[in-house]
Design a protein around this motif. Structure first.
Motif, PDB file in Angstrom:
ATOM      1  N   UNK A 140     -23.272   6.301  31.027  1.00 53.83           N
ATOM      2  CA  UNK A 140     -24.043   6.422  32.262  1.00 53.83           C
ATOM      3  C   UNK A 140     -23.517   7.568  33.131  1.00 53.83           C
ATOM      4  N   UNK A 141     -22.196   7.817  33.011  1.00 54.03           N
ATOM      5  CA  UNK A 141     -21.598   8.874  33.829  1.00 54.03           C
ATOM      6  C   UNK A 141     -22.270  10.215  33.578  1.00 54.03           C
ATOM      7  N   UNK A 142     -22.671  10.458  32.317  1.00 49.65           N
ATOM      8  CA  UNK A 142     -23.323  11.723  31.968  1.00 49.65           C
ATOM      9  C   UNK A 142     -24.620  11.887  32.759  1.00 49.65           C
ATOM     10  N   UNK A 143     -25.382  10.779  32.823  1.00 50.74           N
ATOM     11  CA  UNK A 143     -26.666  10.842  33.508  1.00 50.74           C
ATOM     12  C   UNK A 143     -26.458  10.991  35.006  1.00 50.74           C
ATOM     13  N   UNK A 144     -25.427  10.323  35.501  1.00 45.83           N
ATOM     14  CA  UNK A 144     -25.143  10.429  36.941  1.00 45.83           C
ATOM     15  C   UNK A 144     -24.744  11.851  37.299  1.00 45.83           C
ATOM     16  N   UNK A 145     -23.936  12.473  36.420  1.00 46.31           N
ATOM     17  CA  UNK A 145     -23.547  13.857  36.652  1.00 46.31           C
ATOM     18  C   UNK A 145     -24.774  14.749  36.723  1.00 46.31           C
ATOM     19  N   UNK A 146     -25.712  14.512  35.783  1.00 45.86           N
ATOM     20  CA  UNK A 146     -26.933  15.322  35.767  1.00 45.86           C
ATOM     21  C   UNK A 146     -27.682  15.167  37.076  1.00 45.86           C
ATOM     22  N   UNK A 147     -27.754  13.918  37.557  1.00 43.50           N
ATOM     23  CA  UNK A 147     -28.448  13.674  38.824  1.00 43.50           C
ATOM     24  C   UNK A 147     -27.721  14.391  39.957  1.00 43.50           C
ATOM     25  N   UNK A 148     -26.397  14.365  39.872  1.00 47.37           N
ATOM     26  CA  UNK A 148     -25.609  15.007  40.922  1.00 47.37           C
ATOM     27  C   UNK A 148     -25.851  16.513  40.948  1.00 47.37           C
ATOM     28  N   UNK A 149     -26.127  17.089  39.768  1.00 47.44           N
ATOM     29  CA  UNK A 149     -26.413  18.523  39.711  1.00 47.44           C
ATOM     30  C   UNK A 149     -27.822  18.833  40.176  1.00 47.44           C
ATOM     31  N   UNK A 150     -28.571  17.806  40.547  1.00 49.39           N
ATOM     32  CA  UNK A 150     -29.906  18.027  41.076  1.00 49.39           C
ATOM     33  C   UNK A 150     -30.990  18.107  40.022  1.00 49.39           C
ATOM     34  N   UNK A 151     -30.688  17.625  38.801  1.00 45.78           N
ATOM     35  CA  UNK A 151     -31.719  17.637  37.768  1.00 45.78           C
ATOM     36  C   UNK A 151     -32.760  16.558  38.067  1.00 45.78           C
ATOM     37  N   UNK A 152     -34.008  16.839  37.721  1.00 44.79           N
ATOM     38  CA  UNK A 152     -35.047  15.823  37.878  1.00 44.79           C
ATOM     39  C   UNK A 152     -34.913  14.811  36.741  1.00 44.79           C
ATOM     40  N   UNK A 153     -35.674  13.712  36.868  1.00 46.96           N
ATOM     41  CA  UNK A 153     -35.609  12.683  35.824  1.00 46.96           C
ATOM     42  C   UNK A 153     -35.987  13.252  34.471  1.00 46.96           C
ATOM     43  N   UNK A 154     -37.054  14.058  34.477  1.00 44.25           N
ATOM     44  CA  UNK A 154     -37.543  14.634  33.230  1.00 44.25           C
ATOM     45  C   UNK A 154     -36.472  15.538  32.615  1.00 44.25           C
ATOM     46  N   UNK A 155     -35.852  16.354  33.463  1.00 41.48           N
ATOM     47  CA  UNK A 155     -34.805  17.256  32.961  1.00 41.48           C
ATOM     48  C   UNK A 155     -33.633  16.468  32.388  1.00 41.48           C
ATOM     49  N   UNK A 201     -33.699  13.551  31.118  1.00 41.40           N
ATOM     50  CA  UNK A 201     -34.102  12.922  29.855  1.00 41.40           C
ATOM     51  C   UNK A 201     -34.012  13.917  28.708  1.00 41.40           C
ATOM     52  N   UNK A 202     -34.633  15.085  28.900  1.00 45.05           N
ATOM     53  CA  UNK A 202     -34.732  16.025  27.784  1.00 45.05           C
ATOM     54  C   UNK A 202     -33.438  16.787  27.547  1.00 45.05           C
ATOM     55  N   UNK A 203     -32.690  17.110  28.613  1.00 42.59           N
ATOM     56  CA  UNK A 203     -31.536  17.990  28.419  1.00 42.59           C
ATOM     57  C   UNK A 203     -30.239  17.237  28.211  1.00 42.59           C
ATOM     58  N   UNK A 204     -30.153  16.019  28.746  1.00 42.68           N
ATOM     59  CA  UNK A 204     -28.890  15.289  28.632  1.00 42.68           C
ATOM     60  C   UNK A 204     -29.016  14.121  27.662  1.00 42.68           C
ATOM     61  N   UNK A 205     -29.994  13.271  27.902  1.00 41.36           N
ATOM     62  CA  UNK A 205     -30.087  12.024  27.136  1.00 41.36           C
ATOM     63  C   UNK A 205     -30.452  12.269  25.673  1.00 41.36           C
ATOM     64  N   UNK A 206     -31.549  13.009  25.462  1.00 40.51           N
ATOM     65  CA  UNK A 206     -32.040  13.176  24.090  1.00 40.51           C
ATOM     66  C   UNK A 206     -31.023  13.883  23.184  1.00 40.51           C
ATOM     67  N   UNK A 207     -30.426  15.007  23.618  1.00 42.30           N
ATOM     68  CA  UNK A 207     -29.480  15.648  22.688  1.00 42.30           C
ATOM     69  C   UNK A 207     -28.282  14.749  22.357  1.00 42.30           C
ATOM     70  N   UNK A 208     -27.894  13.882  23.277  1.00 38.57           N
ATOM     71  CA  UNK A 208     -26.674  13.113  23.027  1.00 38.57           C
ATOM     72  C   UNK A 208     -26.907  11.820  22.264  1.00 38.57           C
TER      73      UNK A 208
END
Lengths: 268, 277, 241
Positions: free
Chosen positions: B153-168, B170-177
């Protein structure tokens, strides 16, 4: 004809009681529900007995595969490989032919080619192999500390197995084993579809579902009924195995207890 | 003997092996797509879509697959023809269901009534692939759903902290990992898929089981040049060996793929690999 | 009455016009596992009595025909949902089937069904009788009191008798006759039973045009005796027209 009468006539039709002739025209919903439900008796019979006998044999197989002795290990490995590596469907076909050719040898093999025994044996071997692989995996992940503690207490042989190895293995394997049980029940539908003949129109739920689909030319009623029955059975298994799971893990702190999750590990 | 093994019927048997392999090759990615769609839907924040995804996965896994195979083919076929009928023949006045018959206008027939036999076979094959993809998509969906949850979950939280949208995210963090977590389940599913192929004949495709049964049956000298008794047992033995060999090869290949993929990953297996070298 | 006939004729014409396009190729569905009626030869093609009859009928009705094989137990559902246009698979005309599909005029005389067993002194009334699922013979065994053992293919029913699984098998006489003749272990037993009303082609109920065409072609084959030639060739035991 009232529905109660239909249930009285056909409720136990699958095991040979009640009306001898199946309904031939004017099919009612009640008849379809009753007969398909009656067929479930066979699915439950096969599933339950294969699971019970298979459990004991699977534990033995898993211990065999884990054994340092080649004479025990190799046969177990081959048994597991053959039954896990080939489709159950072909195993039923093949099993039926093998049983038929055994028949002339000795009258002892007389009832092997009947579904109630022959199919049960094939199903038993199949579920043993799948469960053995699950138990073997669990055996490999028993925490080293547990067995070391047993050694330190001077336990060996049977007491060590009974009190330390077996309960831990069972606890670790339980979630995967639940799935095996569910899919075992699903695979009982294959029996009358393959080599094993239906005797006197006594068949399992799928046999009656396809009978109705065949007679009414409408697959959209009997198959959903069949699906409903199987969902009920699935829920029942999850419930029963969930209680067992709770009991197996009762010594653990509550947040460390593994939850049962349906996973598609072992359908065949 | 050589003549016997090269009769037209045996050629059909060898062809059907190709059919099975082709089916596997097409179904695997198709089922993955269905599964990905199902898993993504089950994670959706839009409630009806989430329910749809979860129901799809739960329903198909709760019912024996053979029940789906038995009625999906006719249901899918009639569904397609009905949809085409609505579009192509809007001014058709007759009922589609005439008693027991399912009648659509000639243009809506799939495949066209006068199409050559191979078109019918390809169409039947396509319906079979679709059925397999829908059923196994539910299983793949379950694996992917679990894998998505396994991504820390920390990975997704980091992405949110960087200002990524939900869609971003999903595609850039969640799917590749998620693939590393999904692979064991997916390779298991591949094995299951191989072992489901003998059910193809239920879908109206003339597969190896169909031909093995046909070839193995007793042959009367009046109707064939090669009369023989009941050889079905031997033909089924051959099928058994074929499937054992196929699963063994798959096992070896998948183990290698897994070893390569875990290389350098921060998982237990990756750690074990690092220590071994 | 007159209006009824006109209406029927009108309906037939319009239906004919609507269906003309779809029948440039007529697909014939068969089982391919019931010699001598229909079976797959060594080349894997449909062969047998019905192959020759069907080809001749198509030539007479000026239709282009194509042969398709389908499992017996789903042969009617697939006709009804339009996967092929006619069934020509040794299917006896029965009232039960007639409710769902239509039949052309029969192209064989009602063919008796026979029992084949491994020994002559078999108990047909109380024994175990094998039959193919969904056939008139299966229905007959279920109602006559013997224990019915059902198999998906005709091949398996005979195999069951040879293996001792069943005491006897009930099937069309023309199917069993060559088997009993070639196999020393098997013989015809008991009395023949008459079931069904001859073998006809099964056609969708909405497809009256095709039914009329095939019926007319069958009548013309009966009239010039060419059907009897084929019956004598493939079904020597059956009565000619």
């Amino acid at each position: 004809m009232s529905c109660t009468q239909t249930i009285l006539d056909y409720g136990l039709r699958a095991i040979g009681y009640g009306e001898r002739l199946l309904p031939r025209s004017d099919f009612t919903l009640c008849q379809q529900f009753t007969l398909i439900g009656s067929g479930m008796i066979w699915n439950i019979y096969f599933g339950l007995f294969a699971l019970m006998f298979g459990f004991c044999f699977a534990v033995a197989l898993a211990m065999g595969k884990d054994s340092p002795r080649v004479l025990l290990r190799k046969p177990s490995e081959w048994f597991i490989f053959i039954f896990r590596g080939s489709p159950l469907f072909i195993q039923f076909f093949f099993g039926y032919f093998v049983f038929l050719s055994l028949k002339p040898i000795h009258p002892m093999f007389e009832s092997l080619s009947a579904a109630w025994l022959g199919a049960l044996i094939v199903l038993f071997c199949n579920t043993s192999a799948y469960s053995a692989e699950i138990f073997y995996g669990a055996l490999k992940s028993i925490p080293k500390g547990d067995t070391e503690a047993a050694d330190a207490y001077g336990m060996s042989g049977w007491p060590r197995f009974k009190r330390i190895v077996f309960p831990t293995m069972l606890r670790l394997a339980w979630p995967a084993y639940t799935n095996e049980a569910i899919f075992l029940f699903h695979s009982t539908t294959l029996i009358f579809f393959t080599g094993f003949p239906a005797r006197q129109q006594r068949g399992d739920a799928l046999y009656y579902a396809s009978y109705f689909a065949d007679k009414t030319f409408n697959p959209f009623v009997p198959y959903p009924i069949l699906a409903m029955y199987f969902i009920l059975v699935t829920l029942l298994i999850i419930g029963v195995f969930g209680i067992a799971n709770k009991r197996l893990n009762r010594h653990l702190p509550s947040q460390a207890r593994p939850k049962l999750r349906l996973r598609p590990q072992i359908i065949r | 003997m050589a003549c016997y093994l090269t009769t037209g019927k045996h050629m059909s048997l060898y062809w059907s092996v190709g059919t099975v392999l082709l089916l596997l090759a097409i179904t695997a990615p198709a089922a993955l797509m269905f599964g990905f769609g199902g898993a993504a839907a089950a994670r959706s924040s839009f409630t009806p879509l989430r329910w749809f995804g979860k129901t799809y996965m739960a329903l198909i896994r709760g019912v024996p697959d053979i029940a789906f195979f038995l009625f999906f083919v006719i249901a899918l076929d009639q569904g397609f023809e009905w949809a085409r009928h609505q579009v192509l023949c809007p001014d058709w006045t007759d009922a589609i269901r005439q008693g027991n018959d399912f009648v659509v206008c000639a243009e809506a027939k799939l495949p066209q009534g006068n199409a050559p036999q191979w078109v019918h076979e390809v169409y039947g094959f396509f319906v079979a692939v679709l059925t397999f993809a829908i059923v196994f998509g539910a299983f793949a969906g379950n694996v992917l759903f679990g894998a998505m949850r396994a991504v820390p979950a920390a990975q997704l939280e980091t992405a949110a902290a960087y200002g990524m949208s939900k869609r971003q995210t999903f595609w850039r963090i969640l799917v590749p990992q998620m693939w590393v977590f999904a692979l064991p389940g997916l390779s298991n599913l591949w094995m299951v898929l191989i072992k489901a192929t003998p059910l193809l004949f239920l879908l109206g495709v003339e597969d190896i089981v169909y031909w093995a049964r046909e070839l193995g049956g007793t042959k009367n000298p009046r109707f064939t040049d090669y009369p023989h008794g009941d050889w079905r047992m031997w033909y089924f033995l051959a099928l058994l060996v074929f499937y054992l060999a196929f699963t063994k090869v798959s096992e070896v290949v998948l183990d290698r793929v897994m070893a390569r993929l875990t290389h350098g990953q921060a998982t237990a297996a990756g750690e074990a690999q690092r220590k071994a070298t | 009455m007159k209006t009824l006939i006109t209406a029927t004729a009108l309906l037939a014409i319009t239906a004919g016009a609507a269906l003309a396009g779809s029948h440039s190729v007529v697909r014939l569905g068969t089982e391919g596992a019931y010699p001598p009626y229909n079976f797959l030869n060594d080349a894997g093609e449909v062969d047998g009595f019905e192959r020759e009859v069907g080809d001749e009928l198509c030539a007479r009705a000026e239709l282009t025909c194509e042969w398709v094989t389908n499992e017996w137990d789903s042969i009617i559902p697939n006709l009804v949902s339009g996967n092929y246009d006619a069934i020509i698979a040794g299917m006896s005309i029965t009232a039960e089937r007639d409710e769902v599909i239509d039949f052309t005029t029969p192209y064989t005389q009602p063919d008796p069904s026979s029992f084949v067993a491994a020994s002559a002194d078999v108990d047909l009334a109380g024994g175990v009788i094998a039959a193919q699922t969904g056939t008139i013979q299966a229905g007959h065994v279920a109602s006559m009191g013997a224990t019915l053992l059902e198999f998906a293919t005709p091949e398996e029913t005979v195999a069951a008798v040879k293996s001792g699984e069943a005491d006897a098998v009930l099937a069309d006489r023309a199917f069993l006759e060559p088997i009993a003749a070639e196999d020393a272990d098997l013989q015809m037993v008991g009395d023949d039973v008459l079931l069904g009303g001859g073998i006809g082609m099964g056609i969708r109920e909405s497809d009256t045009e095709l039914k009329e065409k095939f019926s007319a072609a069958i009548e013309s084959m009966k009239a010039d005796g060419s059907l009897n030639v084929l019956i004598a060739k493939w079904l020597p035991e059956s009565a000619p027209f």
